[in-house]
Scaffold this motif. Sequence first.
Motif, short mmCIF file in Angstrom:
data_model
loop_
_atom_site.label_atom_id
_atom_site.label_comp_id
_atom_site.label_asym_id
_atom_site.label_seq_id
_atom_site.Cartn_x
_atom_site.Cartn_y
_atom_site.Cartn_z
N GLY A 102 0.67 -1.15 0.05
CA GLY A 102 -0.42 -0.38 0.37
C GLY A 102 1.18 1.41 0.16
O GLY A 102 2.01 1.18 0.47
N ASN A 134 -5.51 9.24 5.92
CA ASN A 134 -6.04 9.61 4.53
C ASN A 134 -5.32 9.69 3.75
O ASN A 134 -6.68 9.29 2.73
N SER A 137 -3.12 4.65 1.41
CA SER A 137 -4.24 4.03 0.50
C SER A 137 -5.33 3.71 1.30
O SER A 137 -5.09 4.26 2.71
N PRO A 138 -6.55 3.34 0.64
CA PRO A 138 -7.78 3.70 1.81
C PRO A 138 -7.46 2.41 2.76
O PRO A 138 -7.04 1.30 2.34
N GLN A 139 -8.46 2.00 3.50
CA GLN A 139 -8.51 1.13 4.88
C GLN A 139 -9.38 0.30 4.39
O GLN A 139 -8.83 -1.22 5.26
N SER A 140 -9.73 0.34 2.66
CA SER A 140 -9.71 -1.39 2.02
C SER A 140 -9.01 -1.90 1.81
O SER A 140 -8.70 -3.01 1.80
N PRO A 144 -3.26 -0.53 4.54
CA PRO A 144 -3.82 0.87 4.14
C PRO A 144 -3.09 1.84 5.32
O PRO A 144 -1.83 1.75 6.34
#
Length: 319
Positions: A102, A134, A137-140, A144
């Motif tokens: 990520g 944020n 990379s997104p939390q998904s 992340p």
Amino acid sequence: MIRHFTCASAAAALLLAANPLYAHTIVGNRVFPATLTIDDPGVNDELALPAFSYLQAANPDGTPGTTSYSLAWEYAKTITPDFGISIGSDGYTWQRNPQAEGWSNIETEAKFAFYQDPGHEFIMSAAVSAEIGNTGSPQSASLPSDPFSTITPKFFIGKGFGDASADWARPFAVTGEVDYSIPTVTINSDGSYNPTMLTYGASLQYSLLYENSFVHQLPDVFNRLIPAFEGIFSTPVANQGPVIPGEFSPYETTGVVGPSLYYIGQYFEIGVMAQVPINRASGDHVGALAVLDIFLDDVAPTSLGKPLFGAPLSPLARY
């Protein structure tokens, strides 16, 4: 920046995050190179791209932990000869065991060199940086970025010993840095903690570049090299969280030390370092750091590399 996976992978991520990209500084006759563990004490117009980092963490039971590789970058711009800003990131990270990857968050910094004594090759500066949550990379994602921001006041110092009476001492120099990182969120929704960190480090340098220029001449193959020994350490000082059996203590100091070598060209620097973990919480075996740093203040001293306000910075050409 602090990620929350296993304790071992978090330790590896912390150490990798503690090795950002840095610029070179000229004070009097002294060149302080862009060291790989801590920032140098000045402000510059430079582009560090890429910076490579490799480290393998250890699990508390003694088995190998997460192996991490990252490619990072930073762009630094002077506003005045003593004040500059920068933007960068720890970049893209690949993890193995477990496998994940990520982008890291973007980090910005404002830095002011508030005291310089060129005759004694002495400089002090201060900075404030912000890692913006944020922005990676997104939390998904499998790896992340932190969803929260971190604010870090910093202090830097550098001293060359060109004013020493003994010729053997004049090529030596030291630099140091102390940071205090404050996360904007102390406890995550899953109950994990984001500790406040005290990070500190130093470098001891022997400049063959300085020796060749001001003490006695060396063979060409050596005269642009600066060997050093450096280290960086991080200690949680608040919001450490509870001690969990079978995991590394959240109160434990982590860090790396090791030899490094820098080549100072007219327009760029190449640096490499072997990073040796100080304990098992810091890593499983020797890692590596490397950087290519482009000196924009030497590549384009009257345009891209010139402060927005004030005279151009001192060029490296006199070496």
